[in-house]
Design a protein around this motif. Structure first.
Motif, PDB file in Angstrom:
ATOM      1  N   THR A  65      15.612  23.360   7.205  1.00  0.00           N
ATOM      2  CA  THR A  65      15.049  22.175   7.808  1.00  0.00           C
ATOM      3  C   THR A  65      15.824  21.180   6.946  1.00  0.00           C
ATOM      4  O   THR A  65      15.717  21.221   5.639  1.00  0.00           O
ATOM      5  CB  THR A  65      13.734  21.828   7.969  1.00  0.00           C
ATOM      6  N   PRO A  66      16.022  19.864   7.215  1.00  0.00           N
ATOM      7  CA  PRO A  66      16.510  18.577   6.542  1.00  0.00           C
ATOM      8  C   PRO A  66      15.419  18.220   5.875  1.00  0.00           C
ATOM      9  O   PRO A  66      15.478  17.590   4.732  1.00  0.00           O
ATOM     10  CB  PRO A  66      17.340  17.965   7.365  1.00  0.00           C
TER      11      PRO A  66
ATOM     12  N   THR B 141      10.403  15.826  -3.371  1.00  0.00           N
ATOM     13  CA  THR B 141      11.194  16.982  -3.953  1.00  0.00           C
ATOM     14  C   THR B 141      12.498  17.219  -3.177  1.00  0.00           C
ATOM     15  O   THR B 141      12.549  16.711  -2.005  1.00  0.00           O
ATOM     16  CB  THR B 141      10.318  18.248  -4.106  1.00  0.00           C
ATOM     17  N   GLU B 142      13.298  17.833  -3.881  1.00  0.00           N
ATOM     18  CA  GLU B 142      14.621  18.199  -3.070  1.00  0.00           C
ATOM     19  C   GLU B 142      14.876  19.566  -3.272  1.00  0.00           C
ATOM     20  O   GLU B 142      14.851  20.212  -4.163  1.00  0.00           O
ATOM     21  CB  GLU B 142      15.729  17.195  -3.770  1.00  0.00           C
TER      22      GLU B 142
ATOM     23  N   ASP C 298      15.882  20.657   2.718  1.00  0.00           N
ATOM     24  CA  ASP C 298      16.664  19.890   1.691  1.00  0.00           C
ATOM     25  C   ASP C 298      15.796  18.945   1.123  1.00  0.00           C
ATOM     26  O   ASP C 298      16.091  18.507  -0.102  1.00  0.00           O
ATOM     27  CB  ASP C 298      17.749  19.189   2.803  1.00  0.00           C
ATOM     28  N   ARG C 299      14.834  18.359   1.579  1.00  0.00           N
ATOM     29  CA  ARG C 299      13.855  17.537   1.217  1.00  0.00           C
ATOM     30  C   ARG C 299      12.289  17.996   1.570  1.00  0.00           C
ATOM     31  O   ARG C 299      12.161  18.463   2.658  1.00  0.00           O
ATOM     32  CB  ARG C 299      13.978  16.205   1.503  1.00  0.00           C
ATOM     33  N   ILE C 300      11.418  17.592   0.630  1.00  0.00           N
ATOM     34  CA  ILE C 300       9.817  17.983   0.913  1.00  0.00           C
ATOM     35  C   ILE C 300       9.296  16.597   0.621  1.00  0.00           C
ATOM     36  O   ILE C 300       9.230  16.192  -0.240  1.00  0.00           O
ATOM     37  CB  ILE C 300       9.480  19.019   0.052  1.00  0.00           C
TER      38      ILE C 300
ATOM     39  N   SER D 200       7.326  16.126  13.089  1.00  0.00           N
ATOM     40  CA  SER D 200       8.676  15.665  12.794  1.00  0.00           C
ATOM     41  C   SER D 200       9.215  16.472  12.074  1.00  0.00           C
ATOM     42  O   SER D 200      10.507  16.221  11.564  1.00  0.00           O
ATOM     43  CB  SER D 200       8.310  14.136  11.994  1.00  0.00           C
ATOM     44  N   THR D 201       9.007  17.592  11.548  1.00  0.00           N
ATOM     45  CA  THR D 201       9.821  18.575  10.849  1.00  0.00           C
ATOM     46  C   THR D 201      10.621  19.604  11.841  1.00  0.00           C
ATOM     47  O   THR D 201       9.749  20.254  12.828  1.00  0.00           O
ATOM     48  CB  THR D 201       8.820  19.604  10.115  1.00  0.00           C
ATOM     49  N   ARG D 202      11.778  19.773  11.683  1.00  0.00           N
ATOM     50  CA  ARG D 202      12.663  20.411  12.638  1.00  0.00           C
ATOM     51  C   ARG D 202      13.186  21.665  11.909  1.00  0.00           C
ATOM     52  O   ARG D 202      14.004  21.242  10.754  1.00  0.00           O
ATOM     53  CB  ARG D 202      13.941  19.428  12.959  1.00  0.00           C
TER      54      ARG D 202
END
Length: 315
Positions: free
Chosen positions: A152-153, A223-224, A214-216, A128-130
């Motif tokens: 990646t967002p 995290t951001e 942008d987010r993890i 799901s990671t783009r």
């Protein structure tokens, strides 16, 4: 006649059959179908249209289409590709590799360039990671030089964990000798291995990359905005990121590898400020214990050697 037009089709039951053409071996990635048109005029050849398909029973597929011009003087190409790998573990096993941690892969992109330079713009889905990629390759120097951005967002870490060792596999009670211990022993063996880490590949290409998330997310991690820079210059690696926000605290780190000397040197520096212990503990245990307090630390370690064992022994 002012020119020549050729059309052709090539089929093969396996990619292995193309190994002798490149003087090496190619794993069996599936059946191959190629259709092409070639034109020759005034001593110059071009391929205005070509399509290649590779498909395998495991679901692996690769489709490439495009054109190439000025093949004899200054070759230039413009291609698109679509890659699908629903079972990376099984596909990697075809070549003897092991990738138990990698999720399904889907990639689409556009590559254009020449013998001197190339550019890739595309999208890679890892589970799901783009990932959006915008990369340039300069081929004019002593080594290829790769630069650009990967962004990646959302980076979903939980999809990159090996099934053999779960991130929350640790517990507070006695280990079950029949299940947990073998996994933990295997994990420990990785850190004390004498297997070379392959630092010689730092001389293969120079790299200047910016990686942005942008987010993890993953397990209890939230995290951001990760901004990571990776630089490789003729055997020297430097990877660092801006202060990463974790809960109400921050984490920053720097990794350097110098493989220009006889014995590679690896340096790691890390700093954490005001990291909540409760949130940190939740990453390593399935049990939720109420912990209070904040963690801050500075780490500065260095090791020498070609393997994890050597690095740890000299740190």
């Amino acid at each position: 006649p002012t020119g020549v037009m050729l059309k052709g089709e090539v089929t093969a039951a396996s990619t292995e059959q193309f190994g002798p053409l490149i003087g090496g071996q190619i794993p069996d990635l599936g059946a191959v179908e190629v259709e092409f048109e070639a034109r020759g005029q005034k001593g110059e050849w071009s391929i205005p249209n070509a399509i290649a398909d590779i498909t395998h029973l495991r679901g692996f597929s690769l489709k490439v289409s495009g054109e190439a011009n000025d093949l004899l003087r200054d070759p230039r190409f413009d291609t698109t590709f679509a890659l699908r790998v629903p079972d990376p573990k099984g596909t990697a096993a075809l070549s003897g590799a092991s990738l138990p941690w990698l999720p399904a892969i889907s990639a689409d992109g556009h590559i254009q360039g020449s013998r001197k330079q190339a550019r890739l713009k595309g999208r890679i889905d890892l589970g799901s990671t783009r990932l959006e990629t915008d990369l340039d390759a300069d081929l004019t120097g002593p080594r290829p030089h790769l630069s650009g951005t990967i962004s990646t967002p959302l980076l979903q870490l939980s999809e990159f964990s090996s099934p053999e060792v779960s991130p929350n596999a640790a517990s507070d009670g006695p280990a079950d000798p029949g299940t947990v211990q073998p996994a933990l022993l295997a994990e420990q063996a990785r850190y004390f291995s004498d297997q070379p880490l392959g630092f010689e590949h730092l001389h293969d290409a120079d790299i200047d990359l910016e990686i942005i998330a942008d987010r993890i997310e993953g397990g209890a991690i939230r995290t951001e905005r990760l901004e990571l820079t990776v630089d490789v210059d003729n055997g020297r690696l430097k990877a660092s990121h801006k202060a990463l926000k974790y809960e109400d605290g921050t984490i920053s780190s720097l990794l350097e590898v110098d493989n220009t000397v006889d014995l590679p040197r690896v340096t790691f520096k890390g700093r954490a400020n005001n990291i909540p212990l409760g949130a940190l503990y939740a990453n390593f245990s399935a049990k939720r214990r109420p912990l209070e307090g904040l963690l801050s630390f500075d780490v500065d370690v260095a090791g020498l050697g070609h393997s994890p064992h050597a690095l740890l022994a000299t740190a």
